[in-house]
Scaffold this active site. Structure first.
Site, PDB file in Angstrom:
ATOM      1  N   ARG A  22       0.821  -1.219   0.000  1.00  9.31           N
ATOM      2  CA  ARG A  22       0.000   0.000   0.000  1.00  9.31           C
ATOM      3  C   ARG A  22       0.852   1.265   0.000  1.00  9.31           C
ATOM      4  O   ARG A  22       0.578   2.190  -0.779  1.00  9.31           O
ATOM      5  CB  ARG A  22      -0.967  -0.025   1.188  1.00  9.31           C
ATOM      6  N   ASN A  40      -6.536  -2.622   1.498  1.00 12.03           N
ATOM      7  CA  ASN A  40      -6.417  -4.070   1.651  1.00 12.03           C
ATOM      8  C   ASN A  40      -7.804  -4.684   1.749  1.00 12.03           C
ATOM      9  O   ASN A  40      -8.712  -4.100   2.351  1.00 12.03           O
ATOM     10  CB  ASN A  40      -5.649  -4.430   2.922  1.00 12.03           C
TER      11      ASN A  40
END
EC number: 6.2.-.-
Length: 777
Positions: A22, A40
């Protein structure tokens, strides 16, 4: 004219959580001037990006090519999306919707950036034993749920201090969204306890005192990433012998923990490929040749062995401890015999309080118990052979050359020894760490707990359950119980066929038009005829597996007792040899001689084709081991003396012209008779031929047989599996004799021993249901 504005929705699956993915996406999108978000999910990473089409194209290309090196994208989707109103790019909270398909990441070793901080006296993490970032730290051992976020790990009880929280939110910091982030102010606390569990010291004083105790010859238990290790000064003979006495481990070699490569080179010879494995992120134990002279290690570290099992520290805590010591330490798993590694303070005090003098512990819980992985290299061709696939590897398995139907859900229960479980779920494969031999209640409890943990993490409900053919295995019984719970039929997969299925899948040989011979040799596995198999030859041809040959059945006196006492295999094999009568009877008490001869006369014994027991019998005859204290001890001794002679002669190439003991080239009725081999070994012993010569000729006989049978059945490919092929000399002899004429396959990402049984069972089930597809590179 400005480029057209567009938006795209992206989904990435694979090894994409817990690897800094990320933060990578965030920085990539900001650099490209894109807006949107990344999040996520249970099924991987989801991204929405909006901006100029050319920038979106460059973003997509960089996303797949430049992601963090520890990441792996196994599936990617991109589609056009409607324009939105996003004004910046942000990291969104994780979503718990959908099905869990993301790969569970193994534990990662300490990265160099964190190591530097830990040794920098001006850094706030100086000497902090739990320093991590997005590139390193525990993963599988601490995960309690998915998606991978702090609140679903055993880091949840440690709220971040303002400074750690600032790092966590800062896109420019390498701890941006690092779920294991902590420091001395807010993080995990290290404690030194006495053998009764009372706290003696905390923090840096605990490290100092633990190191001082080890230097004084005491036994200290260290809480590692996956469980406790027992440490003593490896140069202190009295301390090493005391550890052996207290742990009741008379001869099995101890693993060693070294601070760096330089200190390893003083004690062992490490080839370049072995050093690369020592430095790998998995930080396995690597079996290295020890130096003949000049070493400082205590003799009791590895009695009689020409090798040492050596590893480098995988986490900050053992690294900091070694900094305080003058040399390496013994680092052996803290457990009772055949039981799982201990993982809590309560367990270590209750079970091994009489063994340890102190405990260096900490207050972060271990969710999954993991031993260290172990690898050795074959001595001449340098093939890596995984002896234990655990910390750093499990439970991740990335298949190459084939894929599973995402709709198939298979649970494979594995074997009784070196047990593992395998799950086929949403097109992914999860292979657990080794769960030990399922003899003890503790091992069976750990087996059930690991399976339950994986099922809970993945919300996994099987549609098919595969088990070993042996009805008495604890793993088989557990599989039957689960099948009854879910109303499923149990699929039985014969032990040695499972070994072969594993090799066929790992090397993508299932779809080969040419036949493949599977040579599966090990110690024990129930056969389809009720005998104990272990010296098997299977032919894979046109999608079918056929048993085409096996070693002649030998007496397995008193069944399981013969496994612990190689002298019984020797007696069963050579009891009718007059020349060896005195030698054999010296190994038995008078009452034993009468009992065993009566059993042999009546035929009252299990029958076995086991090559493992054949190794045991030869080793006992040569005086190497009549009783063993650990699995494979006799076979290791036989390989050791054969390898010494092979090296003295100049290597495997130099022994190709030597005469092997006779074994039939084309077995009559598919049975490899042992009469010629037994007679010539007996004659050599009577004539006083040196033991190392007999051991080398025995290895040469087996290697020669493999190639002759490959040619006899008319194929050019052979796959070698089963615990016997942990023997690197045997693997190299086969390649030296036959490598120019046939293709030889051994396990690469998996172990040749019973750890691979669950994977093979899963493959057999998937193949039978038509759920496997070939993927061409």
């Amino acid at each position: 004219m400005s480029s057209e504005i567009a938006a795209r929705q992206i989904h990435l699956d694979g090894k994409v959580q817990g690897v800094g993915f990320r933060p990578f996406v965030y920085r990539l999108a900001r650099e490209a001037g894109l807006v949107g978000w990344v999040s996520n999910g249970l099924d991987g990473v989801h991204i929405r990006v909006q901006g100029e089409r050319e920038a979106l194209d460059r973003f997509w290309e960089a996303l797949l090519r430049k992601h963090p090196p520890i990441a792996a994208v196994t599936h990617s989707e991109i589609r056009e999306a409607p324009l939105g109103t996003d004004s910046s790019f942000v990291v969104r909270e994780s979503s718990q919707e959908g099905k869990a398909t993301v790969l569970l990441l193994p534990d990662l070793d300490l990265c160099e950036s964190c190591r530097s901080e830990m040794h920098d006296s001006k850094n706030r993490r100086f000497q902090y034993p739990f320093t991590t970032c997005t590139d390193c730290g525990p993963r599988y051992s601490i995960i309690r749920g998915l998606p991978y976020d702090r609140e679903r790990t055993t880091m949840e009880p440690f709220p971040m201090c303002p400074e750690c929280a600032r790092e966590y939110r800062d896109p420019a910091d390498r701890r941006f969204y690092s779920q294991t982030n902590s420091c001395p102010t807010c993080g995990v606390r290290v404690d030194l306890l006495d053998s009764g569990g009372a706290r003696l010291a905390s923090g840096i004083p605990a490290l100092d005192e633990a190191a001082g105790r080890i230097a004084r010859g005491e036994i200290v238990a260290l809480k590692g990433v996956g469980g406790y290790l027992l440490l003593v000064d490896a140069a202190n003979p009295r301390a090493v012998e005391e550890l052996r006495r207290r742990k009741r481990r008379p001869t099995k070699p101890f693993a060693l923990l070294f601070a760096d490569l330089e200190s390893i080179r003083r004690e062992a010879r490490a080839a370049p490929e072995e050093e690369r494995w020592l430095l790998r992120r998995e930080k396995p134990i690597v079996i290295l040749d020890r130096r003949e002279a000049g070493g400082s290690l205590a003799p009791g570290v590895a009695p009689e062995e020409d090798t040492l099992g050596i590893m480098l520290p995988s986490a900050p805590l053992p690294s900091l401890l070694l900094d305080r010591l003058a040399g390496p330490v013994v680092a052996t798993s803290a457990n009772l015999s055949d039981s799982p590694i201990l993982a809590t303070e309560r367990e270590i005090v209750a079970s091994l309080g009489h063994v340890v003098d102190a405990v260096l512990s900490h207050n972060r819980e271990i969710e999954s118990r993991l031993d260290d992985s172990v690898v050795r290299f074959s001595p001449f061709f340098r093939h890596p052979i995984l002896l234990r696939r655990a910390r750093g590897f499990a439970p991740l398995y990335l298949s190459e050359g084939f894929e599973l139907d995402p709709e198939v859900a298979i649970l494979a229960m594995g074997a009784h020894q070196k047990s593992t479980v395998a799950l086929a779920h949403q097109g992914k494969i999860y292979l657990s760490q080794p769960l030990g031999d399922l003899e003890s209640w503790e091992s069976q409890e750990n087996f059930r707990a690991t399976l339950s943990h994986l099922r809970r993490l993945l919300s996994f409900v099987p549609k098919r359950i595969a088990v070993d053919l042996h009805p008495g295995y604890a793993s088989t019984e557990a599989g039957r119980g689960l099948a009854g719970e879910w109303g499923l039929r149990v699929e039985k997969v014969q032990h040695h066929r499972a070994h072969f299925w594993s090799l066929l899948a790992e090397h993508s040989l299932l779809w080969e038009r040419e036949p493949v011979l599977g040579v599966i040799w090990d110690g024990t596995g129930l056969g389809e005829d009720g005998a104990i198999w272990g010296g098997e030859f299977f032919l894979w041809r046109e999608g079918r597996m056929e048993r085409v040959a096996h070693f002649d059945y030998l007496p397995l006196l008193l069944g399981e007792k013969a496994i612990r006492e190689p002298r019984l295999s020797a007696f069963g094999l050579w009891h009718s040899s007059e020349g060896l009568r005195e030698r054999l009877e010296e190994k038995l008490l008078p009452v034993e001689r009468r009992i065993y001869r009566a059993l042999l006369a009546r035929g009252d014994f299990p029958r076995s084709s086991s090559v493992g027991r054949l190794f045991d019998g030869v080793a006992s005859l040569l005086g190497l081991a009549d009783r063993v204290s650990f699995e494979g001890e006799a076979a290791r001794g036989l390989e050791r003396i054969a390898l010494r002679l092979c090296r003295a002669l100049g290597g495997v190439g130099a022994v190709r012209g030597r005469e092997p003991y006779p074994l039939p080239s084309f077995p009559s009725g598919g049975v490899v008779g042992l009469d010629g081999l037994r007679a010539e070994i007996a004659r050599d012993l009577v004539c006083g031929v040196p033991s190392e010569e007999i051991a080398l000729r025995f290895h040469l006989s087996l290697a020669s047989l493999v190639g002759r049978i490959v040619e006899g059945v008319g194929c050019r490919r052979v796959a070698l599996g089963g615990g016997v092929f942990q023997n690197g000399l045997l693997v190299d002899l086969i390649e030296a004799l036959w490598g120019e004429r046939i293709s030889v396959y051994i396990a690469r990402e998996l172990s040749p021993n019973d750890e691979s049984i669950s994977f093979g069972q899963m493959v057999a089930s998937a193949w039978g249901s038509g759920s496997l597809r070939r993927v061409r590179s």
